[in-house]
Scaffold this active site. Structure first.
Site, PDB file in Angstrom:
ATOM      1  N   THR A  36      -7.415  11.482   0.749  1.00 25.17           N
ATOM      2  CA  THR A  36      -7.803  12.623  -0.082  1.00 25.17           C
ATOM      3  C   THR A  36      -6.796  12.889  -1.196  1.00 25.17           C
ATOM      4  O   THR A  36      -7.032  13.727  -2.052  1.00 25.17           O
ATOM      5  CB  THR A  36      -7.956  13.892   0.770  1.00 25.17           C
ATOM      6  N   THR A  74       0.864  -1.193   0.000  1.00 25.66           N
ATOM      7  CA  THR A  74       0.000   0.000   0.000  1.00 25.66           C
ATOM      8  C   THR A  74       0.896   1.238   0.000  1.00 25.66           C
ATOM      9  O   THR A  74       1.289   1.713  -1.058  1.00 25.66           O
ATOM     10  CB  THR A  74      -0.983  -0.010   1.185  1.00 25.66           C
ATOM     11  N   ASN A 107       0.102  10.824   6.065  1.00 23.76           N
ATOM     12  CA  ASN A 107      -1.124  10.410   6.756  1.00 23.76           C
ATOM     13  C   ASN A 107      -2.182  11.496   6.806  1.00 23.76           C
ATOM     14  O   ASN A 107      -3.334  11.201   7.086  1.00 23.76           O
ATOM     15  CB  ASN A 107      -0.765   9.914   8.166  1.00 23.76           C
ATOM     16  N   THR A 149      -0.157  -1.346   9.291  1.00 24.35           N
ATOM     17  CA  THR A 149      -0.946  -2.316   8.530  1.00 24.35           C
ATOM     18  C   THR A 149       0.089  -3.285   7.990  1.00 24.35           C
ATOM     19  O   THR A 149       0.870  -2.930   7.117  1.00 24.35           O
ATOM     20  CB  THR A 149      -1.717  -1.627   7.412  1.00 24.35           C
ATOM     21  N   LYS A 153       4.493  -6.777   3.795  1.00 22.94           N
ATOM     22  CA  LYS A 153       4.159  -5.390   3.472  1.00 22.94           C
ATOM     23  C   LYS A 153       3.858  -4.676   4.776  1.00 22.94           C
ATOM     24  O   LYS A 153       3.397  -5.257   5.746  1.00 22.94           O
ATOM     25  CB  LYS A 153       2.972  -5.302   2.514  1.00 22.94           C
TER      26      LYS A 153
END
Length: 386
Positions: free
Chosen positions: A386, A147, A381, A181, A170
């Site tokens: 957005t 990601t 972050n 994550t 990852k």
């Protein structure tokens, strides 16, 4: 030219762009074994765990062998209710159908934005095409599961018998596993007893992935899985477990070094602790401290921030016997020491900054990994959705 890393005997993989990531990069992948696999699993202890973690945990409790793993990146499918759970099950069912594998033999993993449903039309269409390009190369799979990572993360080991362990992971932000994550997957053609593997796995995870922290936030989707299909024959269990831990330690360090906005790896080695658990807790508390991480970014040998972090970790300490080294230079030994701060600051400009701390109360030791805290972390972050 360096040869690409390959999966162990009996494993094949495929990856493609299914339109889940807005970037258009590869985001759907699988690894399939030609034979049933012994496996071990560790998942997040978050009480808001995603559908993939919940389903894998249920399969794990059943104790049956598995043969495949399917991963999507871009959407976490967490906090998506019963629809998300059905979509996760459908993803496993669809891969089982195209790979001629039973649904309960397929593990699932999703990563990305929380609270969004999977685009099932695109995902199911992509799954139909995964069998088209199956091969044994690791890099496409390692890239497809990313990601915010800036680079793929892989590691491998070859055992004395010729059996191989290949790992990929990852993780870059939301890393503070409690099993981030974070995904970590290891694949081996060694033949190992599933019960013995599972018995050892939790301690291996504790010393590797649970010793990593980037920002103190634990994901809804964290998981670590190892699958062994036995195609290369039996191996001595102690050798296998040592090699597996080595692969996972390598991956854990890569995750820490690739923390969002990171410019350097932070390593904290704690010795002289009452227990290994206390040593690991003290080390990881140092690695997650925003104050210490900021000092590392600024090349500031402010060892007082180590004293602070160790003290709040809850680990037993005899401060009169406690010692702290920064980049190998003693800076504290029960009292402040005289040292060349400019020279130590210069040494902290390295790719890895190492703090060594002796708590002065016992014989246990532990090591944790993190990264520095830069302004880029806030940028990444603040703009994530957005």
């Amino acid at each position: 030219m360096t040869q690409p890393l390959h999966f162990p005997k009996g494993f094949q993989s495929s990856a493609l762009a299914a339109g889940i990531k807005p970037s258009g990069k590869t985001d759907l992948s699988c690894v399939v074994s030609s034979a049933p696999c012994a496996w071990a699993f560790a998942g997040t202890r978050s009480t808001t765990a995603a559908a993939c973690v919940t389903r894998n945990r249920e399969l794990y409790a059943g104790g049956k062998a598995v043969r495949a793993l399917v991963v999507n990146a871009g959407i976490a499918n967490a906090a998506t209710g019963s629809k998300g759970a059905r979509d996760n099950a459908d993803m496993a069912d669809a891969l089982g159908g195209v790979m001629n594998t039973r649904t309960h033999e397929v593990l699932t993993a999703s990563t990305g934005i929380i609270g969004h449903l999977l685009p099932m039309d695109r995902l199911l269409s992509g799954l139909e095409h995964l069998p088209d390009d199956l091969d044994a190369e690791v890099p496409p799979f390692a890239s497809a599961i990313m990601t915010t990572d800036t680079r793929p993360k892989t590691a491998s080991a070859t055992l004395s018998t010729g059996a191989v362990i290949v790992g990929t992971a990852k993780g870059s932000g939301m890393i503070h596993p409690d099993m981030a994550t974070m995904f970590a997957f290891a694949f081996s053609d060694a033949q190992v007893d599933q019960d013995a593997l599972r018995e050892a796995f939790s301690a291996i995870v504790a010393r590797t992935f649970n010793a990593v922290t980037v920002d103190g936030d634990t994901s809804t989707n964290d998981m670590a899985i190892v699958l062994a299909n036995g195609q290369a024959g039996e191996v001595p269990l102690p050798e296998f477990l040592e090699a597996l831990e080595g692969v996972m330690r390598d991956l854990a360090r890569q995750i820490a070094a690739d923390g969002e906005g990171a410019t350097k790896l932070l390593t904290v080695r704690v010795s002289g602790a009452n227990t290994e658990a206390e040593a690991l807790t003290a080390a990881r508390t140092c690695c997650v401290s925003p104050l210490l991480k900021s000092a590392v970014h600024g090349n500031d040998p402010n060892w007082g921030r180590v004293i602070m972090a160790v003290g709040r970790s809850g680990a037993g300490v005899n401060i009169e016997a406690m010692t702290v080294n920064v980049q190998g230079v003693p800076v504290f030994a029960g009292k402040p020491l005289t040292y060349d701060a400019a020279a130590v600051s210069g040494a902290m400009k390295a790719a890895e900054v190492i703090f060594e701390v002796n708590l002065g109360v016992g014989e246990a030791h532990g090591e944790a990994w993190g990264c520095d805290l830069s302004g880029e972390y806030v940028v990444i972050n603040s703009e994530y959705t957005t």
